[in-house]
Enzyme design. Sequence first.
Site, PDB file in Angstrom:
ATOM      1  N   TYR A 123       0.776  -1.237   0.000  1.00  7.45           N
ATOM      2  CA  TYR A 123       0.000   0.000   0.000  1.00  7.45           C
ATOM      3  C   TYR A 123       0.809   1.290   0.000  1.00  7.45           C
ATOM      4  CZ  TYR A 123      -3.935  -3.070   0.714  1.00  7.45           C
ATOM      5  OH  TYR A 123      -4.875  -4.058   0.543  1.00  7.45           O
ATOM      6  N   PHE A 409     -10.416  -5.063  10.554  1.00  7.77           N
ATOM      7  CA  PHE A 409     -11.747  -4.734  10.028  1.00  7.77           C
ATOM      8  C   PHE A 409     -11.788  -5.065   8.550  1.00  7.77           C
ATOM      9  CE2 PHE A 409      -9.053  -0.992  10.677  1.00  7.77           C
ATOM     10  CZ  PHE A 409      -8.877  -0.541   9.377  1.00  7.77           C
TER      11      PHE A 409
END
Length: 409
Positions: A123, A409
């Site tokens: 990322y 999450f």
Amino acid sequence: MTVELRVLQPSEWDNWYEGLEQAFGGVRQASERRELIRELTDPTRAIAAWDGAVSVGSAGSFGFDVTVPGGSLVRMAGVSEVSVAATHRRRGVLTSMMRRQLDDLREWGEPIAILTASEPAIYGRFGYGVASWQLMCEIDTSRVRFAEPEGPDGITLRRVRPADGLAACEAIYARTVPERPGMIARVPGWDRLQIMDSAEDKAGGSDLQCVLAERDGETVGYTLFRNRPVWDNAGPKGSIQLTDLYGLDPAAYSALWRFLWGIDLTSSITSQNRPVDDPWLHLVSDVRRCDVRTWEGLYVRLVDVGTALATRTYRTGVDLVLEVEDAFCPWNEGRWRLSGDSKGAVCERTADAADLVLSVRELGGAYMGGISLSSLAAAGLVREVRPGALAQASAAFGSDVAPWVPHNF
């Protein structure tokens, strides 16, 4: 073959999620967990990549409120459910999804994106910086003593079924959220995910167990854990697998650790995710026998630099010009004047000369106060233009409490 990106339709969820499961090893999740994730997923926030009728990529996000330095809750996108099929690598699918997602977040007015990464190399090229660390440990409780603070604590412990104690646990969790950057205010449904107890969650351990710490009838802490019994020729060598532990004060906190330390037939406590400044580190007799390791935790991406920097406060007064490099989101490129202190901040475009030059990745890394701008500069990732600006900025961006994201999450 042409890969098409589009917003997920509810009727496509099973196909889309099967592609996601395949990308993460091909093991189908337990039906209870799967259905809860379906319930938590907002299809309008999910991007699906299709090769004909086959799902070959996914990228979703959850709308969260997250604590930033200063204690405020700020709306952020919790990026999740990101995958590309192994058959469709190196065709620009991930880049296209990240491009679409960040454009959407900007349009929705969400100035910050956060994620926890399955692979750390992915990322950074999209502007995400490592913003926190998490602590992993395996404590040898047969050889390490736990030293409690002195004095009577008035704490009693009560074992309850996790579902029966959920409301009390969530009330404690909610009280801790404003105290630490990176903490996520849980929305309905996410509480149930924390006590999921399928066979894959147990992984050979006991059912999830819950113990409440109480004082004068009020819940002041809790722990969730599993017991993994192990025996060898010398006898019991069980391990406590710690999931959660929160105490509203030192007495409640230490009482829960003392309880875990003393569980019969066990000789270790393991945890995969605790804050790096967890107080138990100061209460053990031999930290070397606790096998303490760190792992990168939260990644932060500033979608709108000006708004994001203005939503947090600063530990010391700051007035400087940041020259930001952001090729992936060019609307952030250029110079921003940040002025603020512990009461609030303003960040606006400016034509003034830069004091510091850095990329949006490093700015995201420093955003939660756990990564030092001075450390990033020492690595050659932040350039000081005006002498003294780096020390000023590094002090201002810092946090007295280490940022920490308590769950994925």
